[in-house]
Write an enzyme that holds these catalytic residues in place. Structure first.
Site, mmCIF file in Angstrom:
data_model
loop_
_atom_site.group_PDB
_atom_site.id
_atom_site.type_symbol
_atom_site.label_atom_id
_atom_site.label_comp_id
_atom_site.label_asym_id
_atom_site.label_seq_id
_atom_site.Cartn_x
_atom_site.Cartn_y
_atom_site.Cartn_z
ATOM 1 N N HIS A 91 0.998 -1.145 0.239
ATOM 2 C CA HIS A 91 -0.031 0.059 -0.159
ATOM 3 C C HIS A 91 0.979 1.188 -0.071
ATOM 4 O O HIS A 91 0.654 2.209 0.777
ATOM 5 C CB HIS A 91 -0.923 -0.068 1.276
ATOM 6 N N HIS A 150 -9.605 1.872 0.792
ATOM 7 C CA HIS A 150 -9.278 0.722 1.814
ATOM 8 C C HIS A 150 -10.684 0.703 2.762
ATOM 9 O O HIS A 150 -10.198 0.452 3.923
ATOM 10 C CB HIS A 150 -7.883 0.640 2.412
ATOM 11 N N GLU A 198 -11.466 -3.865 -2.547
ATOM 12 C CA GLU A 198 -10.833 -2.935 -3.013
ATOM 13 C C GLU A 198 -10.249 -3.161 -4.618
ATOM 14 O O GLU A 198 -9.799 -4.121 -4.981
ATOM 15 C CB GLU A 198 -9.441 -3.205 -2.125
#
Length: 350
Positions: free
Chosen positions: A114, A183, A315
């Site tokens: 991420h 997210h 996601e």
């Protein structure tokens, strides 16, 4: 709902960043339609609240998060945030573009996750209020978190009726991998109401990506047919996990590759309240994650303890580690091109 019903957009101060971050103001933007209310921060473009109606007309907040800014400035599992430059995992935090090797920070075992140590979720974005929308902007400088190129990024949230659209745009000065997602952790019974085993889930995907023990795709694109990953027809999550002896999901499902909007997940339905959520996207993948790593150590809104499987994420994204897998959809953005993807979350009650 009559045509052109307006969304109300308000902004207010949510808090100030910690002293070491310059005490800058963090704003909260409130978008409200007749059926949905969503609150979004200028920190990490974080969705802190998403209230939607059940079949009896009562509103419940269906996303996990915190009551105060302090919760979001401490370590947490990316609640509600936009993550980038590259969502999900890059193996060994390493990739090569145009003959140059790049090394990223390793923040997830042997991998980069991420965006790295201080990804897009942990920074302040500038903001502009538009009709029905709020648009966030930032320039991610060349070399930030190890990534090449000055990257300009715009994230726009637009609410109309029961539909929340998230549009991601980016332009770069050097070729760079990019994959942006939000997210948010959802529980359609209402955040803090326990596990999600009574939710029905369905994902429109014929294949998924098996992973190694560090959650990096092996490279195989496997059929869902005859496996616990076949979610093409709705399944009741708790019973499904038991039946296939699964600890939970944290996998990329492969969607049809087309630039057009398409239904990715009939998403989720919570039969007791009637709340339902559909996910439409232009992205080639969707990571279905069932909150397996939440262990009750975090207290969220209303001091509720967030336990394992108390929420799910859907996601929309490019496939994980695509920058190192030539047969995966390309994740590279080149100078002169524009990255432009949208995801639509459609909330209803029946």
């Amino acid at each position: 709902r009559f045509w052109g019903a307006m969304t109300e957009v308000r902004r207010e101060v949510f808090g100030h960043m910690p002293q070491e971050e310059g005490e800058e103001v963090v704003e909260k933007f409130i978008l409200k339609s007749d059926s949905v209310k969503v609150e979004i921060l200028s920190l990490g473009c974080i969705i802190t609240t998403l209230e939607t109606k059940g079949r009896n007309g009562e509103f419940s907040d269906v996303v996990l998060g915190f009551d105060t800014l302090e919760g979001y400035t401490r370590k947490h599992p990316f609640f509600g945030a936009v993550v980038g430059r590259v969502a999900n995992r890059i193996a060994n935090g390493r990739f090569t573009v145009d003959g140059n090797e790049y090394q990223l920070f390793l923040n997830n075992g042997p991998n980069s996750l991420h965006g790295g140590a201080r990804g897009f979720d942990k920074v302040l974005w500038s903001s502009q209020v538009l009709p029905n929308s709020v648009c966030f902007f930032r320039l991610s400088p060349d070399g930030e978190e190890g990534y090449p190129g000055d990257l300009k990024v715009w994230v726009t949230y637009t609410l109309s009726g029961g539909e929340l659209a998230i549009n991601y745009r980016a332009q770069t000065s050097k070729t760079t991998p990019i994959s942006l997602t939000n997210h948010a952790y959802f529980n359609l019974a209402g955040q803090g109401s326990g596990d999600i085993y009574d939710h029905e889930i369905s994902i429109e995907a014929d294949s998924y990506l098996p992973v190694d023990d560090t959650k990096i795709p092996t490279g195989e694109v496997a059929t869902v047919e005859g496996t616990g990953f076949d979610l093409r027809q709705p399944v009741e999550l708790g019973k499904h996990l038991q039946k296939f002896h699964l600890d939970g999901f944290d996998h990329n499902f492969c969607l049809q590759q087309t630039q057009a909007r398409r239904l990715a997940a009939r998403g989720a339905r919570h039969p007791p309240t009637g709340r339902a959520m559909e996910v439409h996207t232009t992205q080639p993948g969707i990571q279905f994650y069932t909150g397996n790593n939440m262990d009750g150590s975090l207290k969220g809104k209303g001091a509720v303890v967030y336990a394992k499987h108390s929420a799910f994420c859907l996601e929309t994204q490019n496939w994980p580690d695509a920058v190192n897998k030539p047969h995966f959809p390309s994740t590279l953005l080149r100078p002169g091109e524009e990255y432009n993807h949208s995801t639509w979350l459609v909330f209803s009650a029946a």
